[in-house]
Design a protein around this motif. Structure first.
Motif, mmCIF file in Angstrom:
data_model
loop_
_atom_site.group_PDB
_atom_site.id
_atom_site.type_symbol
_atom_site.label_atom_id
_atom_site.label_comp_id
_atom_site.label_asym_id
_atom_site.label_seq_id
_atom_site.Cartn_x
_atom_site.Cartn_y
_atom_site.Cartn_z
ATOM 1 N N VAL A 74 0.834 -1.215 0.000
ATOM 2 C CA VAL A 74 0.000 0.000 0.000
ATOM 3 C C VAL A 74 0.865 1.260 0.000
ATOM 4 N N THR A 75 2.033 1.197 0.620
ATOM 5 C CA THR A 75 2.933 2.360 0.581
ATOM 6 C C THR A 75 3.300 2.665 -0.865
ATOM 7 N N MET A 76 3.635 1.624 -1.628
ATOM 8 C CA MET A 76 4.057 1.846 -3.011
ATOM 9 C C MET A 76 2.904 2.299 -3.904
ATOM 10 N N THR A 77 1.720 1.669 -3.753
ATOM 11 C CA THR A 77 0.606 2.090 -4.624
ATOM 12 C C THR A 77 0.156 3.500 -4.261
ATOM 13 N N ASP A 78 0.187 3.821 -2.957
ATOM 14 C CA ASP A 78 -0.289 5.145 -2.548
ATOM 15 C C ASP A 78 0.701 6.229 -2.993
ATOM 16 N N LEU A 79 2.005 5.932 -2.936
ATOM 17 C CA LEU A 79 2.993 6.914 -3.383
ATOM 18 C C LEU A 79 2.925 7.097 -4.896
ATOM 19 N N LYS A 80 2.746 5.993 -5.623
ATOM 20 C CA LYS A 80 2.817 6.082 -7.070
ATOM 21 C C LYS A 80 1.491 6.494 -7.702
ATOM 22 N N TYR A 81 0.372 5.930 -7.207
ATOM 23 C CA TYR A 81 -0.929 6.169 -7.850
ATOM 24 C C TYR A 81 -1.901 6.946 -6.977
ATOM 25 N N MET A 82 -1.497 7.251 -5.717
ATOM 26 C CA MET A 82 -2.391 7.927 -4.769
ATOM 27 C C MET A 82 -3.644 7.101 -4.518
ATOM 28 N N LEU A 83 -3.500 5.791 -4.526
ATOM 29 C CA LEU A 83 -4.661 4.980 -4.168
ATOM 30 C C LEU A 83 -4.230 3.668 -3.533
ATOM 31 N N ILE A 84 -5.185 3.072 -2.812
ATOM 32 C CA ILE A 84 -4.964 1.779 -2.179
ATOM 33 C C ILE A 84 -5.983 0.832 -2.799
ATOM 34 N N PRO A 85 -5.557 -0.080 -3.678
ATOM 35 C CA PRO A 85 -6.522 -0.892 -4.433
ATOM 36 C C PRO A 85 -7.342 -1.827 -3.536
ATOM 37 N N ASP A 86 -8.655 -1.893 -3.808
ATOM 38 C CA ASP A 86 -9.540 -2.812 -3.082
ATOM 39 C C ASP A 86 -9.059 -4.252 -3.196
#
Ligand SMILES: [Zn+2]
Length: 249
Positions: free
Chosen positions: A113-125
């Protein structure tokens, strides 16, 4: 013996970290995790196994693609190294106990989640839905304290973030993430995780603002801070809360 097991655990962390990179980069974009095989984002050269050794390949190639010489973003190697080191940390704290197993999985969720939130600004369901049943089963098998504490952790953690989300400034992904983290941590550890996340977010956000690296209205992802707060509360929460209560009592 401990050193051998610790090395294995670190190695498993490095290899999984390499896989989490792929998950974090492809899943939010709706891409398959298997196809196409790993390739250089600049020249599209397909990477061979010697290019995919965690951390080592990056260092041997001095952070550049072996085929086109373009720089490779350090985020990949950081994700790998972080997963390896955090696995080692969990092993040194909890070994191969039930709490340790929950710890390795918590690290895995935290890194992705750290990587998705930093890169895409989201936390995938999809990521959350993968981890939710794992944690549910593991907490039932290895509860820390009562099950009520875990349920209360989920409700209070998710509740606080839902309130913040209603007033803006917090995404629904953060709310769902904190509900799961709250279930794993239990009450009152979840509150500690939230306070650590706010503290770190404020300090780092403030520093970025003062140094002019971000603008005032710019959205800063909160997921990474929640992830770090959760890991610290998971490992040290009972001790910290215990000494705090002793101090004021
Ligand atoms: Zn290339």
């Amino acid at each position: 013996m401990t050193i051998i097991v610790a090395s294995y655990i670190t190695l498993i962390g490095l290899i999984l970290g390499s896989f989490y990179n792929v998950v974090a980069l492809r899943m939010p974009a709706g891409e398959s995790l298997l196809r196409p095989p790993s390739h250089c984002p600049s020249c599209n050269s397909r990477l061979k196994s010697r290019d995919l050794v965690p951390v080592l390949s990056y260092m041997l190639n001095r952070g550049k693609c072996r085929y086109c010489g373009n720089r490779i973003s350090p985020i990949y190697v950081l994700g790998e190294a972080a997963t390896g080191l955090l696995f080692l940390w969990i092993y040194l704290q909890f070994g191969l106990t039930g709490k340790g197993i929950i710890g390795y999985i918590l690290v895995s969720l935290a890194v992705i989640v750290t990587m998705t939130d930093l890169k895409y600004m989201l936390i995938p369901d999809k990521v959350l839905l993968f981890f939710l049943p794992l944690f549910f089963i593991l907490v039932l098998i290895f509860p820390e304290g009562s099950l009520v504490s875990h349920l209360l952790g989920a409700v209070s953690g998710g509740g606080i973030l839902l309130l913040l989300a209603l007033f803006g400034g917090m995404g629904l992904g953060d709310v769902k993430l904190m509900t799961i983290l709250g279930f794993v941590l239990g009450f009152p550890n979840v509150i500690l995780a939230f306070l650590i996340a706010c503290l770190l977010g404020t300090i780092v956000g403030g520093a970025l603002l003062i140094t002019g690296r971000i603008r005032r209205k710019q959205h800063i992802p909160f997921g990474p801070w929640l992830a770090i707060g959760a890991l610290l509360a998971f490992a040290y929460g009972s001790d910290l809360i215990g000494s705090y209560l002793a101090l004021i009592g």
